[in-house]
Structure formats: structure tokens, C-alpha cells
Design a protein around this motif. Sequence first.
Motif, mmCIF file in Angstrom:
data_model
loop_
_atom_site.group_PDB
_atom_site.id
_atom_site.type_symbol
_atom_site.label_atom_id
_atom_site.label_comp_id
_atom_site.label_asym_id
_atom_site.label_seq_id
_atom_site.Cartn_x
_atom_site.Cartn_y
_atom_site.Cartn_z
ATOM 1 N N THR A 179 0.709 -1.270 -0.069
ATOM 2 C CA THR A 179 -0.063 -0.083 -0.032
ATOM 3 C C THR A 179 0.828 1.211 -0.102
ATOM 4 N N ALA A 180 0.342 2.555 0.114
ATOM 5 C CA ALA A 180 0.898 3.434 0.412
ATOM 6 C C ALA A 180 0.281 4.798 0.949
ATOM 7 N N PRO A 181 0.920 5.441 1.622
ATOM 8 C CA PRO A 181 0.312 6.650 2.389
ATOM 9 C C PRO A 181 -0.460 7.757 1.416
ATOM 10 N N VAL A 182 -0.099 7.689 0.034
ATOM 11 C CA VAL A 182 -0.743 8.608 -0.762
ATOM 12 C C VAL A 182 -1.440 7.914 -1.849
ATOM 13 N N HIS A 183 -2.701 7.858 -2.280
ATOM 14 C CA HIS A 183 -2.911 6.695 -3.216
ATOM 15 C C HIS A 183 -3.236 7.270 -4.682
ATOM 16 N N CYS A 184 -2.921 8.592 -4.858
ATOM 17 C CA CYS A 184 -2.924 9.144 -6.158
ATOM 18 C C CYS A 184 -1.436 9.579 -6.710
ATOM 19 N N ALA A 185 -1.455 9.425 -8.098
ATOM 20 C CA ALA A 185 0.015 9.861 -8.581
ATOM 21 C C ALA A 185 0.345 11.298 -8.377
ATOM 22 N N PRO A 186 1.208 11.681 -7.771
ATOM 23 C CA PRO A 186 1.566 13.137 -7.496
ATOM 24 C C PRO A 186 2.616 13.823 -8.812
ATOM 25 N N PRO A 187 2.487 15.035 -8.835
ATOM 26 C CA PRO A 187 3.311 15.430 -9.898
ATOM 27 C C PRO A 187 4.847 15.476 -9.119
ATOM 28 N N GLN A 188 5.920 15.193 -10.126
ATOM 29 C CA GLN A 188 7.160 14.991 -9.531
ATOM 30 C C GLN A 188 7.524 13.870 -8.497
ATOM 31 N N ASN A 189 6.351 13.089 -8.362
ATOM 32 C CA ASN A 189 6.424 12.309 -7.255
ATOM 33 C C ASN A 189 6.533 12.801 -5.885
ATOM 34 N N ARG A 190 6.091 14.057 -5.577
ATOM 35 C CA ARG A 190 6.110 14.660 -4.653
ATOM 36 C C ARG A 190 4.764 15.211 -3.813
#
Length: 281
Positions: free
Chosen positions: A138-149
Motif C-alpha cells: 500500500t502507500a500513504p498517498v493513493h494518487c500519482a503526484p506531480p514529480q512524485n512529491r
Amino acid sequence: MDQTDPAGPPPDRDDAAFPAHRAPRCRGLAELDAEVSGCRACPRLVAWREEVAAHPRAAYRGEEYWARPVPGFGPSDAALAVVGLAPAAHGGNRTGRMFTGDASGDVLFAALHAVGLASRPTATHRGDGLELYGVRITAPVHCAPPQNRPTPAERRTCSPWLASELALLGPGLRAVVALGGFGWQALLPVLAEAGRPLPRPRPAFGHGVHLTLPATDRLPPLHVLGCYHPSQRNTFTGVLTFDMLVELLARAAGLAGLSDGGAGRPGGPDREGPQGDQGAP
């Protein structure tokens, strides 16, 4: 169905309060995953994931992107959780499954397979036959963010999903691996809010850092391990080698009680057999 809230109606899926409202009410991982997949609480992330899908890389032209939040992946009785950062724009955001279809996932799933925690060393798309044994990703953020940030605010908004996911894994969860400093920094507050006593000061992230959080009235001890993220930058520069990743995952599997002496897939006679795409969209 939710009862009417005297303070007003429940928040919409594009409201920042949506994760905090919905996540604690989920009664199982399947329900949680469905709610995660419909979340629109972070406008910047919604815009980015959809923009990427509208302009795919040449290699993926003609593919239909998932372009939604990516839920966790793995069995509902997992004893080990692996917590990353966020889906890759042309990886999980395209395939709809964590660490699937990108370079980081190529390394991670090959290592999980080497340890005996995955049925195959590659993950290309949902329905490709990949099965995980005793581990949930899993991940703490579930959407792809700009620049992986992701921003700190986006991480806070998304954190109820992670908190509920770990809670729904229940007392069978024995170990968690945090991939990278972001995963580490996001995981520790979630554990603290769940009533897990953390040492003070909170330990800094590092590869191989190992915390043993004591048992509570409801939960057994929990092992928390730090691991460098299997990003291209880390693997290309040798900051994280394949052998380092395999060694740490094998250590985590042992702490989670998944080892069976190397005789085959982890688990043992008291655990259920391999699970497939449970929790995947």
C-alpha cells in the motif's frame, strides 16, 4: 448506508474531509478499496492523474489509464505490510495496481518473488496472475503526484485510508516495511494515532532501521523496518542493491512469521493459502 449527520450531510468524494469521514466506517478491505478508488479529495492530484491519462507516454498510447486513486494490493490476512510513497504516473496510475508497470515495481516484485512472497517476479497489469503470499502493498498517498512529491497537506488528507487499512489487517499484522523516508515519515504518525507507543524522539529513517513496538491491550508487538525505496535513482546508483532488498524483505518475512524454512511459499499450516488480487480494483 450512513445515518444522517446532525451537523450536516456527509462530505462528497471531492471534499477534503471525505477520507476522514469514510475510512473509519469501512468494515473490510474490499469496502475500503472501493472507497479509496472513488476519492477526489485532493484537487491537485485529481487534475494531475487525469492529465497524465489524457497524454500517455508513447509506449502506452492506446491503453486506457486507471487514472483514479490506487488501492492496496494483497490478502486481507497479511502478516506483513509494505508501505511505499504513491503510485507512479505511468505505473500504478496506468495499471490500477500498486507498483505495477513501472521500474520500481520491477525490482520490488522480483525481490518479493525471490523471498517467496510473490508467485511471479513481474507485475504488468491487473489480472496478470500475480499472487502475493502473506504480504499487502500500500502507500500513504493513493494518487500519482506531480514529480512524485505529494504535499504535506495531501499526505494528511490521505492518511485515514492508511490508518484504516492497517487497522483492518488486525492483530495478524506483525511487521511493516516502510520504503523510503516519505513512507517512514507517513507511517509513524499513523501508528501513533492508532495507539502504538513510539519511542521519543522518533527514530530517523534509515535502511535497516528496526523498531519493535510493544503489544497493546488489543494488538501484538509490531516490527517496523526502514528500507530504501527501490526507485531507479537508488537502484541505478547502488544505494539499494537487489541483494539488499531481498535481505531486508526476508528479515521482515521472518519477523512476521511467514518463513517456513525456505521449503516453499511462506505461510505455514496455520495460515490460509495464497491470495490473488484481493484488494485490487
